[in-house]
Design a protein around this motif. Structure first.
Motif, mmCIF file in Angstrom:
data_model
loop_
_atom_site.group_PDB
_atom_site.id
_atom_site.type_symbol
_atom_site.label_atom_id
_atom_site.label_comp_id
_atom_site.label_asym_id
_atom_site.label_seq_id
_atom_site.Cartn_x
_atom_site.Cartn_y
_atom_site.Cartn_z
ATOM 1 N N GLN A 39 0.814 -1.216 0.000
ATOM 2 C CA GLN A 39 0.000 0.000 0.000
ATOM 3 C C GLN A 39 0.850 1.271 0.000
ATOM 4 O O GLN A 39 0.323 2.381 -0.082
ATOM 5 N N LEU A 61 -1.126 7.793 8.447
ATOM 6 C CA LEU A 61 -0.493 7.206 7.259
ATOM 7 C C LEU A 61 0.582 8.133 6.712
ATOM 8 O O LEU A 61 0.278 9.262 6.297
ATOM 9 N N ARG A 77 -3.492 17.463 -2.246
ATOM 10 C CA ARG A 77 -4.455 18.058 -1.294
ATOM 11 C C ARG A 77 -3.866 18.437 0.044
ATOM 12 O O ARG A 77 -4.561 19.003 0.876
ATOM 13 N N HIS A 83 -9.199 8.536 4.146
ATOM 14 C CA HIS A 83 -10.262 7.562 3.881
ATOM 15 C C HIS A 83 -11.024 7.216 5.160
ATOM 16 O O HIS A 83 -10.565 7.492 6.263
ATOM 17 N N HIS A 123 -13.925 2.969 -5.022
ATOM 18 C CA HIS A 123 -13.397 4.174 -5.677
ATOM 19 C C HIS A 123 -14.070 5.443 -5.148
ATOM 20 O O HIS A 123 -15.305 5.516 -5.105
ATOM 21 N N GLU A 133 -13.090 2.285 2.604
ATOM 22 C CA GLU A 133 -12.413 1.004 2.809
ATOM 23 C C GLU A 133 -13.316 0.071 3.602
ATOM 24 O O GLU A 133 -13.975 0.499 4.556
HETATM 25 C C1 MC0 Z 1 -7.252 10.161 -4.809
HETATM 26 N N1 MC0 Z 1 -8.419 10.780 -5.015
HETATM 27 C C2 MC0 Z 1 -9.091 10.810 -3.857
HETATM 28 C C3 MC0 Z 1 -8.260 10.160 -2.916
HETATM 29 N N2 MC0 Z 1 -7.132 9.768 -3.547
HETATM 30 N N3 MC0 Z 1 -10.295 11.309 -3.536
HETATM 31 C C4 MC0 Z 1 -10.689 11.184 -2.253
HETATM 32 N N4 MC0 Z 1 -9.931 10.578 -1.295
HETATM 33 C C5 MC0 Z 1 -8.729 10.070 -1.592
HETATM 34 N N5 MC0 Z 1 -8.001 9.478 -0.651
HETATM 35 C C6 MC0 Z 1 -8.891 11.392 -6.257
HETATM 36 C C7 MC0 Z 1 -7.873 12.369 -6.791
HETATM 37 O O1 MC0 Z 1 -8.012 13.626 -6.172
HETATM 38 C C8 MC0 Z 1 -8.211 12.401 -8.249
HETATM 39 O O2 MC0 Z 1 -9.352 13.195 -8.470
HETATM 40 C C9 MC0 Z 1 -8.588 10.960 -8.538
HETATM 41 O O3 MC0 Z 1 -9.001 10.405 -7.276
HETATM 42 C C10 MC0 Z 1 -7.420 10.165 -9.094
HETATM 43 O O4 MC0 Z 1 -6.377 10.164 -8.116
HETATM 44 P P1 MC0 Z 1 -4.831 10.015 -8.434
HETATM 45 O O5 MC0 Z 1 -4.091 9.877 -7.153
HETATM 46 O O6 MC0 Z 1 -4.416 11.080 -9.361
HETATM 47 O O7 MC0 Z 1 -4.711 8.688 -9.266
HETATM 48 P P2 MC0 Z 1 -5.029 7.188 -9.109
HETATM 49 O O8 MC0 Z 1 -6.279 6.956 -9.895
HETATM 50 O O9 MC0 Z 1 -3.777 6.472 -9.480
HETATM 51 O O10 MC0 Z 1 -5.312 6.841 -7.553
HETATM 52 C C11 MC0 Z 1 -6.515 7.068 -6.875
HETATM 53 C C12 MC0 Z 1 -6.947 5.811 -6.112
HETATM 54 C C13 MC0 Z 1 -5.696 5.263 -5.364
HETATM 55 C C14 MC0 Z 1 -8.047 6.231 -5.146
HETATM 56 C C15 MC0 Z 1 -7.471 4.777 -7.107
HETATM 57 O O11 MC0 Z 1 -5.199 6.237 -4.470
HETATM 58 C C16 MC0 Z 1 -5.961 3.971 -4.639
HETATM 59 O O12 MC0 Z 1 -5.943 2.863 -5.218
HETATM 60 N N6 MC0 Z 1 -6.231 4.026 -3.309
HETATM 61 C C17 MC0 Z 1 -6.516 2.818 -2.524
HETATM 62 C C18 MC0 Z 1 -5.289 2.344 -1.792
HETATM 63 C C19 MC0 Z 1 -4.776 3.328 -0.782
HETATM 64 O O13 MC0 Z 1 -5.233 4.486 -0.709
HETATM 65 N N7 MC0 Z 1 -3.776 2.902 0.020
HETATM 66 C C20 MC0 Z 1 -3.204 3.709 1.086
HETATM 67 C C21 MC0 Z 1 -3.856 3.453 2.400
HETATM 68 P P3 MC0 Z 1 -9.359 14.375 -9.537
HETATM 69 O O14 MC0 Z 1 -10.727 14.956 -9.434
HETATM 70 O O15 MC0 Z 1 -8.266 15.294 -9.137
HETATM 71 O O16 MC0 Z 1 -9.107 13.662 -10.853
HETATM 72 S S1 MC0 Z 1 -3.469 1.806 2.916
HETATM 73 C C22 MC0 Z 1 -4.369 1.494 4.277
HETATM 74 O O17 MC0 Z 1 -5.091 2.332 4.714
HETATM 75 C C23 MC0 Z 1 -4.183 0.108 4.908
HETATM 76 C C24 MC0 Z 1 -2.769 -0.048 5.387
HETATM 77 C C25 MC0 Z 1 -5.185 -0.173 6.022
HETATM 78 O O18 MC0 Z 1 -6.158 0.570 6.234
HETATM 79 O O19 MC0 Z 1 -5.016 -1.185 6.715
#
Ligand code: MC0
Length: 142
Positions: A39, A61, A77, A83, A123, A133
């Motif tokens: 992650q 995080l 941001r 999340h 998403h 999540e």
């Molecule tokens: C990104 N976006 C968000 C966001 N992250 N919106 C709300 N909340 C968030 N956290 C928005 C961006 O502003 C952008 O919007 C669009 O989504 C695309 O984001 P990007 O970063 O440019 O590009 P992507 O598509 O590569 O990534 C976004 C995505 C990614 C959400 C798919 O961050 C992801 O797969 N997240 C899930 C995994 C994760 O977050 N892991 C870390 C925590 P605009 O409008 O500007 O286009 S791990 C965790 O928490 C574990 C350890 C646990 O709980 O146990």
């Protein structure tokens, strides 16, 4: 479908500084620290409260690099709420039900999360801008 709010994930630049703030400002206690390479985070869980449905936490995080979900989030941001994690009884079943409603899944299958949980993300673009999540955390009874 949701049992409780399991945790709120907060993006921060410096994990140790953020932990120190939450400890001194609110008296919270760290119950787990992990590096999750998959992650792209270094994270800590701080216990907030216990309830019949399980415990709730603040998750701090720190990104492992700029090209990670949290690294990109902070660049765009700044620090802040990243999340919301909801407790579910069965993450695979919840994913099926949610996908059937037309909500985009980031993870089609559960992955490894904090404190041994099975997790999966939905998403943010399909959840009103909130990265959501699902957390199946059978061990969280404290
Ligand atoms: C990104 N976006 C968000 C966001 N992250 N919106 C709300 N909340 C968030 N956290 C928005 C961006 O502003 C952008 O919007 C669009 O989504 C695309 O984001 P990007 O970063 O440019 O590009 P992507 O598509 O590569 O990534 C976004 C995505 C990614 C959400 C798919 O961050 C992801 O797969 N997240 C899930 C995994 C994760 O977050 N892991 C870390 C925590 P605009 O409008 O500007 O286009 S791990 C965790 O928490 C574990 C350890 C646990 O709980 O146990």
């Amino acid at each position: 479908m949701f049992l409780r709010i399991d945790h709120v994930g907060i993006a921060c630049r410096n994990l140790e500084e953020s932990i120190a703030f939450y400890e001194s400002a609110f008296g919270l206690t760290v119950v787990s620290r992990e590096v999750n390479e998959e992650q792209g985070v270094r994270e800590a869980m701080l216990h907030v409260a216990d309830a019949e449905a399980g415990a709730s936490y603040i998750q701090l995080l720190e990104p492992l690099g700029p090209d990670t979900p949290v690294g990109k989030f902070i660049a765009k941001r700044g620090e802040g709420v990243h999340h919301v994690g909801y407790g579910v009884a069965d993450v695979a079943k919840a994913l099926e039900e949610i996908e059937a409603k037309g909500i985009r899944l980031i993870d089609r299958r559960p992955r490894h999360g904090s404190m041994g949980a099975s997790i999966a993300f939905l998403h943010p673009k399909d959840v009103g801008g909130v990265l959501t999540e699902l957390v199946e955390a059978p061990r969280r009874t404290t």
